[in-house]
Design an enzyme around this catalytic site. Structure first.
Site, PDB file in Angstrom:
ATOM      1  N   TYR A 149       0.851  -1.202   0.000  1.00  0.00           N
ATOM      2  CA  TYR A 149       0.000   0.000   0.000  1.00  0.00           C
ATOM      3  C   TYR A 149       0.888   1.254   0.000  1.00  0.00           C
ATOM      4  CZ  TYR A 149      -2.876   3.756   1.945  1.00  0.00           C
ATOM      5  OH  TYR A 149      -3.489   4.967   2.161  1.00  0.00           O
ATOM      6  N   LYS A 153       1.471   4.483  -2.758  1.00  0.00           N
ATOM      7  CA  LYS A 153       1.170   5.873  -2.394  1.00  0.00           C
ATOM      8  C   LYS A 153       2.397   6.782  -2.516  1.00  0.00           C
ATOM      9  CE  LYS A 153      -2.417   6.950  -1.249  1.00  0.00           C
ATOM     10  NZ  LYS A 153      -3.619   7.281  -2.068  1.00  0.00           N
TER      11      LYS A 153
END
Ligand SMILES: NC(=O)c1ccc[n+]([C@@H]2O[C@H](COP(=O)([O-])OP(=O)(O)OC[C@H]3O[C@@H](n4cnc5c(N)ncnc54)[C@H](OP(=O)(O)O)[C@@H]3O)[C@@H](O)[C@H]2O)c1
Length: 271
Positions: A149, A153
């Site tokens: 994740y 990002k």
């Protein structure tokens, strides 16, 4: 309001209208960030429909714990990386001519806000040379899904600065800002004990309302325009504080590498 789920979109629009939108109106644009082709089509539909675009907030993302986040798309890219980075990149790139046109005529205040995450601070060293790097699975790490994740990002920070540099070089006065919204109580339902997690999160996480503040500041505060020299290409933490991000998030070399590999990937899949 660009989003993928029609019934949720209609519910949100009804709520907005009942709360009062002033003289404006809100319209739904179907956007599924997973597929770069669909993203490009959605942006083209917007361009066909609208005369100007003053503020673009790239907020949506696939979060940790979402089913399918470890899968690959038909283009052989991780679903999470495609949704959280490639999709917003294509959306922004396709909308850029309209954003640029909106700057013309003086008195404009055009902004792009990329909602990213402070989770990138915990990443080990990464590269973005090719698809293999995009698909890094972090299996050697203690918490691979967190790293995947965070890895999806980090580009939000890198690309915001790189895009700002490119716009500045072309004398386009768009302001690009990357934002970390804080730890926001939006994900308890995906945790093992949702009710307990909700209660726990309430003790230290921001409410969804508060979680929007830094994005709203970046998108609409007059301070950002008045002090644009400070805010252009910046990374904001709650609430609206200019921060640096990790060392690799500040690397112009890594940003250029990412941009170049993204263009190659998109060429390969003909987007
Ligand atoms: N919550 C936090 O603590 C936190 C911390 C740091 C950064 N952030 C960032 O803040 C932003 C908002 O997150 P959140 O906390 O509000 O998460 P959330 O409640 O899970 O909302 C994510 C939104 O993204 C949409 N989305 C997911 N995949 C999509 C796709 N393929 N196409 C279009 N839309 C898609 C979801 O749509 P559906 O409703 O259709 O599922 C949902 O509306 C994200 O960029 C996230 O990375 C959040």
């Amino acid at each position: 309001m660009a989003s993928r789920n029609e019934s949720k979109a209609m519910g949100a629009l009804t709520q907005l209208e009942s709360e009062g939108l002033g003289t404006g109106s809100a319209i739904w644009l179907k956007l599924d960030l997973l597929d770069p082709r669909a993203v490009k089509k959605a942006a083209e539909e917007f361009i066909g429909r609208e005369e100007r675009l003053d503020i673009l907030v790239n907020n949506a993302a696939m979060m940790m714990g979402v089913q399918g986040s470890f899968e690959k798309t038909e283009d052989g890219i991780s679903a999470m990386f495609s949704t959280n980075y490639i999709g917003p990149f294509v959306f922004t790139r396709t909308l850029l001519p309209l954003l640029t046109k909106t700057c013309q005529g003086g008195g404009s205040d055009v902004r792009i806000v990329n909602v990213t995450s402070a989770s990138h601070m915990a990443l080990p060293t990464v590269r973005f040379r090719d698809l293999n790097d995009f698909n890094r699975d972090f299996k050697e790490r203690i918490y691979p899904s967190f790293d995947r994740y965070a890895h999806s990002k980090l580009p939000g920070l890198l690309i915001s600065r790189e895009l700002q540099n490119r716009l500045d070089a072309d004398n386009v006065p768009i302001i690009v800002v990357a934002v970390h919204p804080g730890t926001v109580n939006t994900f308890a339902h995906r945790m093992p004990f949702p009710k307990l997690s909700e209660w726990l999160l309430r003790t230290f996480a921001s409410s969804p309302d508060e979680g929007s503040w830094t994005s709203l500041f970046a998108a609409a505060s007059p301070i950002v325009l008045a002090e644009s020299g400070e805010y252009k290409g910046s990374y904001l933490m709650p609430v609206g504080k200019i921060s640096k991000g990790s060392k690799q998030a500040q690397s112009p070399e890594l940003a250029k590498e990412l941009w170049a590999s993204t263009e190659i990937f998109l060429q390969d899949i003909k987007v």
